[in-house]
Design a protein around this motif. Structure first.
Motif, PDB file in Angstrom:
ATOM      1  N   GLY A 374     -24.357 -37.314 -58.599  1.00 38.74           N
ATOM      2  CA  GLY A 374     -25.191 -36.882 -59.442  1.00 38.74           C
ATOM      3  C   GLY A 374     -25.190 -37.457 -60.924  1.00 38.74           C
ATOM      4  N   LEU A 375     -26.212 -38.183 -61.264  1.00 40.06           N
ATOM      5  CA  LEU A 375     -26.374 -38.775 -62.611  1.00 40.06           C
ATOM      6  C   LEU A 375     -27.084 -38.164 -63.603  1.00 40.06           C
ATOM      7  CD1 LEU A 375     -26.005 -42.341 -61.224  1.00 40.06           C
ATOM      8  CD2 LEU A 375     -24.198 -41.151 -62.353  1.00 40.06           C
ATOM      9  N   GLY A 376     -27.433 -37.122 -63.594  1.00 38.00           N
ATOM     10  CA  GLY A 376     -28.510 -36.400 -64.348  1.00 38.00           C
ATOM     11  C   GLY A 376     -28.820 -34.960 -64.031  1.00 38.00           C
ATOM     12  N   GLU A 377     -29.901 -34.298 -64.600  1.00 38.13           N
ATOM     13  CA  GLU A 377     -30.199 -32.869 -64.071  1.00 38.13           C
ATOM     14  C   GLU A 377     -31.591 -32.903 -63.682  1.00 38.13           C
ATOM     15  OE1 GLU A 377     -30.044 -30.280 -67.300  1.00 38.13           O
ATOM     16  OE2 GLU A 377     -28.002 -30.295 -67.467  1.00 38.13           O
ATOM     17  N   GLY A 378     -32.205 -34.182 -63.567  1.00 37.71           N
ATOM     18  CA  GLY A 378     -33.632 -34.471 -63.026  1.00 37.71           C
ATOM     19  C   GLY A 378     -33.537 -34.263 -61.480  1.00 37.71           C
ATOM     20  N   ALA A 379     -34.911 -33.846 -60.881  1.00 41.37           N
ATOM     21  CA  ALA A 379     -35.049 -33.574 -59.441  1.00 41.37           C
ATOM     22  C   ALA A 379     -34.467 -34.738 -58.754  1.00 41.37           C
ATOM     23  CB  ALA A 379     -36.381 -33.376 -59.130  1.00 41.37           C
ATOM     24  N   ASP A 380     -34.428 -36.208 -59.189  1.00 40.74           N
ATOM     25  CA  ASP A 380     -34.331 -37.386 -58.531  1.00 40.74           C
ATOM     26  C   ASP A 380     -33.215 -38.172 -59.255  1.00 40.74           C
ATOM     27  OD1 ASP A 380     -36.499 -36.994 -56.408  1.00 40.74           O
ATOM     28  OD2 ASP A 380     -37.816 -37.512 -58.376  1.00 40.74           O
ATOM     29  N   ASP A 381     -32.117 -37.557 -59.484  1.00 40.12           N
ATOM     30  CA  ASP A 381     -31.015 -38.064 -60.116  1.00 40.12           C
ATOM     31  C   ASP A 381     -30.079 -37.915 -59.251  1.00 40.12           C
ATOM     32  OD1 ASP A 381     -32.609 -38.775 -62.391  1.00 40.12           O
ATOM     33  OD2 ASP A 381     -31.713 -36.889 -63.593  1.00 40.12           O
ATOM     34  N   LEU A 382     -30.099 -37.689 -58.003  1.00 41.66           N
ATOM     35  CA  LEU A 382     -29.051 -37.974 -56.930  1.00 41.66           C
ATOM     36  C   LEU A 382     -29.128 -39.329 -56.580  1.00 41.66           C
ATOM     37  CD1 LEU A 382     -26.802 -36.280 -55.331  1.00 41.66           C
ATOM     38  CD2 LEU A 382     -28.282 -35.772 -53.753  1.00 41.66           C
ATOM     39  N   ALA A 383     -28.122 -40.130 -56.405  1.00 47.50           N
ATOM     40  CA  ALA A 383     -28.390 -41.636 -55.825  1.00 47.50           C
ATOM     41  C   ALA A 383     -27.110 -41.960 -54.947  1.00 47.50           C
ATOM     42  CB  ALA A 383     -28.204 -42.418 -56.786  1.00 47.50           C
ATOM     43  N   PRO A 384     -27.311 -42.572 -53.959  1.00 54.16           N
ATOM     44  CA  PRO A 384     -26.406 -43.048 -53.031  1.00 54.16           C
ATOM     45  C   PRO A 384     -25.405 -44.076 -54.203  1.00 54.16           C
ATOM     46  CG  PRO A 384     -28.554 -43.481 -52.253  1.00 54.16           C
ATOM     47  CD  PRO A 384     -28.712 -43.160 -53.538  1.00 54.16           C
ATOM     48  N   PHE A 385     -23.953 -43.730 -53.688  1.00 54.81           N
ATOM     49  CA  PHE A 385     -22.970 -44.478 -54.519  1.00 54.81           C
ATOM     50  C   PHE A 385     -22.731 -45.818 -54.286  1.00 54.81           C
ATOM     51  CE2 PHE A 385     -18.590 -45.526 -55.501  1.00 54.81           C
ATOM     52  CZ  PHE A 385     -18.626 -45.249 -56.778  1.00 54.81           C
ATOM     53  N   ASP A 386     -22.872 -46.648 -55.165  1.00 55.11           N
ATOM     54  CA  ASP A 386     -22.772 -47.942 -54.865  1.00 55.11           C
ATOM     55  C   ASP A 386     -21.580 -48.589 -55.748  1.00 55.11           C
ATOM     56  OD1 ASP A 386     -23.401 -51.138 -56.330  1.00 55.11           O
ATOM     57  OD2 ASP A 386     -24.043 -50.777 -54.347  1.00 55.11           O
ATOM     58  N   PRO A 387     -20.556 -49.105 -55.478  1.00 57.16           N
ATOM     59  CA  PRO A 387     -19.316 -49.372 -55.972  1.00 57.16           C
ATOM     60  C   PRO A 387     -19.792 -50.317 -56.969  1.00 57.16           C
ATOM     61  CG  PRO A 387     -18.828 -49.191 -53.829  1.00 57.16           C
ATOM     62  CD  PRO A 387     -20.413 -48.956 -53.845  1.00 57.16           C
ATOM     63  N   GLU A 388     -20.319 -51.497 -56.934  1.00 58.24           N
ATOM     64  CA  GLU A 388     -20.499 -52.669 -57.832  1.00 58.24           C
ATOM     65  C   GLU A 388     -21.233 -52.114 -59.178  1.00 58.24           C
ATOM     66  OE1 GLU A 388     -21.737 -55.936 -56.177  1.00 58.24           O
ATOM     67  OE2 GLU A 388     -20.155 -56.455 -54.602  1.00 58.24           O
ATOM     68  N   THR A 389     -22.401 -51.269 -58.620  1.00 58.24           N
ATOM     69  CA  THR A 389     -23.034 -50.808 -59.886  1.00 58.24           C
ATOM     70  C   THR A 389     -22.096 -49.893 -60.519  1.00 58.24           C
ATOM     71  OG1 THR A 389     -25.076 -50.903 -58.642  1.00 58.24           O
ATOM     72  CG2 THR A 389     -25.257 -49.286 -60.483  1.00 58.24           C
ATOM     73  N   PHE A 390     -21.290 -49.070 -60.010  1.00 58.16           N
ATOM     74  CA  PHE A 390     -20.470 -48.245 -60.668  1.00 58.16           C
ATOM     75  C   PHE A 390     -19.521 -48.905 -61.867  1.00 58.16           C
ATOM     76  CE2 PHE A 390     -16.309 -45.968 -60.879  1.00 58.16           C
ATOM     77  CZ  PHE A 390     -16.753 -44.916 -61.521  1.00 58.16           C
ATOM     78  N   VAL A 391     -18.790 -50.087 -60.957  1.00 64.39           N
ATOM     79  CA  VAL A 391     -17.745 -50.808 -61.929  1.00 64.39           C
ATOM     80  C   VAL A 391     -18.425 -51.441 -62.878  1.00 64.39           C
ATOM     81  CG1 VAL A 391     -16.171 -52.635 -61.633  1.00 64.39           C
ATOM     82  CG2 VAL A 391     -16.266 -50.827 -59.949  1.00 64.39           C
ATOM     83  N   ASP A 392     -19.585 -52.274 -62.892  1.00 65.36           N
ATOM     84  CA  ASP A 392     -20.325 -52.844 -63.651  1.00 65.36           C
ATOM     85  C   ASP A 392     -20.804 -51.928 -65.124  1.00 65.36           C
ATOM     86  OD1 ASP A 392     -19.831 -54.787 -62.408  1.00 65.36           O
ATOM     87  OD2 ASP A 392     -21.935 -55.426 -61.467  1.00 65.36           O
ATOM     88  N   ALA A 393     -21.222 -50.941 -64.773  1.00 63.02           N
ATOM     89  CA  ALA A 393     -21.496 -49.681 -65.601  1.00 63.02           C
ATOM     90  C   ALA A 393     -20.421 -49.329 -66.521  1.00 63.02           C
ATOM     91  CB  ALA A 393     -22.193 -48.635 -64.965  1.00 63.02           C
ATOM     92  N   ILE A 394     -19.019 -49.360 -65.925  1.00 64.46           N
ATOM     93  CA  ILE A 394     -17.897 -48.954 -66.623  1.00 64.46           C
ATOM     94  C   ILE A 394     -17.847 -50.202 -67.739  1.00 64.46           C
ATOM     95  CG2 ILE A 394     -15.626 -48.888 -66.674  1.00 64.46           C
ATOM     96  CD1 ILE A 394     -15.909 -47.071 -63.849  1.00 64.46           C
ATOM     97  N   LEU A 395     -17.813 -51.397 -67.202  1.00 65.04           N
ATOM     98  CA  LEU A 395     -17.283 -52.570 -68.015  1.00 65.04           C
ATOM     99  C   LEU A 395     -18.441 -53.054 -68.897  1.00 65.04           C
ATOM    100  CD1 LEU A 395     -15.441 -54.672 -65.401  1.00 65.04           C
ATOM    101  CD2 LEU A 395     -14.364 -52.948 -66.706  1.00 65.04           C
ATOM    102  N   ASP A 396     -19.574 -53.055 -68.493  1.00 72.99           N
ATOM    103  CA  ASP A 396     -20.501 -53.632 -69.500  1.00 72.99           C
ATOM    104  C   ASP A 396     -21.280 -52.777 -70.572  1.00 72.99           C
ATOM    105  OD1 ASP A 396     -20.378 -56.037 -67.969  1.00 72.99           O
ATOM    106  OD2 ASP A 396     -22.016 -55.586 -66.815  1.00 72.99           O
ATOM    107  N   GLY A 397     -21.153 -51.407 -70.217  1.00 74.69           N
ATOM    108  CA  GLY A 397     -21.922 -50.505 -71.288  1.00 74.69           C
ATOM    109  C   GLY A 397     -23.321 -50.745 -71.088  1.00 74.69           C
TER     110      GLY A 397
END
Length: 398
Positions: A374-397
């Motif tokens: 869950g990445l927010g409070e919006g109705a469509d903010d539940l997303a399938p977890f993607d490891p690469e997107t997660f790691v890139d978000a951590i490292l790139d900002g």
């Protein structure tokens, strides 16, 4: 003589008869319209006209144009039919996490930038490596995972020798992905192999976003062209049942519910039966928010699962965890896994914490993949977890 008397008597009688007729004849009545004219004049002076009803007019409905005022019966208010809720068409789940990446990046930026700055420092001595490990532990990566990451990085840095910013980022990216395991099966089983609906149980303690997750998951399925039935088995909280029904109505997903305090196993069983009857693809059962410290309530959760299995296999048991709770969330996961066979983790509020390392730790401890976030409070903010997107978000900002 006699003749004269007779004549006089006859004359008198005739005179009396004629005079009597004249006296008793009724006087001619006044014209019929005269009295109404007088009444009309009198009422005109008082400013109020009174009209008598005619054969074609009722006393409640005065004649048009007569100026008459009559007390009407109060109108019965019309009962408006409740408007049917508008059914929404949610967007598909594909690419949701990519679209929500900026939210994840903002919350995880402290972790990513902190690690990159330490690794790119001129002097990578024991103190620096210890600080790197502390940063990972603080981010809820867990001691074992943090130790493994640091040891692997130290070896690679020593072998490669180069520590440019790009090199460091690539080394850290590869190591984080290895720990998360990008090859793990993260698909939510929403279709059964046989001709029956897939059964998903959503479990977790109150406050983690469990009921909301069940509703959002129904939106994900509908957005992907699937059909779903929701089972409101959290019968201890009427608010939870109403909340789930609201989610279902928004996407046209039927909700099976019963009165507050009803047996949750019965609700879950009926939900599976309804999904089977309707030919739905998936049935999502929202269970009560069990306190993991209450043995009786946990046993009841196991009972709900056993009751459902009398009707159908349970394909998924998704445990909803609040990503901001850290170690407490991990303890919850361990207790739930002992009662029911947890098949996947849903991490909510992942955009609201810099401690995204819980993803690594919960997978390492339970051997269960994170499947949804869950990445927010919006109705469509539940997303399938993607490891690469997660790691890139951590490292790139951002």
């Amino acid at each position: 003589m006699d003749y004269t008397i007779f004549a006089v008597a006859t004359f008198i009688v005739a005179l009396l008869v004629f005079g009597g007729v004249f006296l008793i004849r009724p006087r001619r009545s006044e014209p019929p319209q005269q009295q109404p004219r007088q009444e009309e004049q009198a009422t005109a002076d008082s400013g109020t006209a009174v009209a008598e009803p005619t054969e074609t007019e009722s006393a409640e409905e005065p004649a048009e144009g007569s100026g008459a005022v009559a007390e009407a019966e109060p109108a019965t208010p019309a009962t408006a039919e409740p408007a049917a809720p508008e059914v929404e068409t949610p967007p598909p789940s594909a690419g949701r996490m990519v679209r929500l990446r900026s939210r994840l990046a903002r919350s995880q930026n402290v972790l990513g930038r902190g690690l990159l700055n330490l690794l790119a420092s001129d002097k990578l001595d024991d103190d620096t490596w210890e600080e790197i490990e502390d940063t990972l532990v603080t981010a809820d990566v867990g001691v074992e995972s943090a130790t493994a990451i640091v040891e692997n990085l130290r070896t690679k840095v020593k072998v490669l020798g180069s520590r440019t910013q790009d090199d460091v980022r690539q080394l850290l990216r590869e190591e984080l992905l290895t720990q998360i395991d990008p090859n793990a099966d993260r698909a939510v089983r929403t279709r059964a192999e046989t001709d029956r609906p897939a059964v998903i149980m959503v479990v977790g303690v109150n406050g983690t976003g469990k009921t909301t997750t069940a509703g959002k998951l129904a939106r994900v399925l509908v957005g992907d062209g699937r059909s779903a039935v929701l089972g409101a088995a959290d019968t201890f909280r009427a608010a939870a049942v109403d909340q789930l029904e609201t989610w279902g109505n928004r996407v046209g997903a039927p909700v099976v519910r019963k009165d507050e305090g009803a047996d949750p196993g019965s609700v879950a069983f009926d939900a599976v039966a309804r999904a089977t009857e309707d030919g739905a693809d998936t049935v999502i059962i929202d269970t009560a928010g069990r306190l993991h410290t209450k043995t009786g309530l946990m046993d009841e959760l196991g009972k709900v699962k056993r009751v459902v299995e009398k009707k159908s296999d349970v394909d998924e048991v998704l445990l909803v965890l609040d990503a901001t709770t850290g170690q407490n969330g991990l303890r919850q996961a361990q207790v739930f896994s002992e009662v029911v066979n947890i098949t996947g983790i849903v991490l909510t509020k992942l955009d609201g914490t810099a401690k995204g390392g819980i993803v690594l730790q919960v997978q390492r401890e339970l051997g269960v993949p994170v499947k949804l976030v869950g990445l927010g409070e919006g109705a469509d903010d539940l997303a399938p977890f993607d490891p690469e997107t997660f790691v890139d978000a951590i490292l790139d900002g951002e």
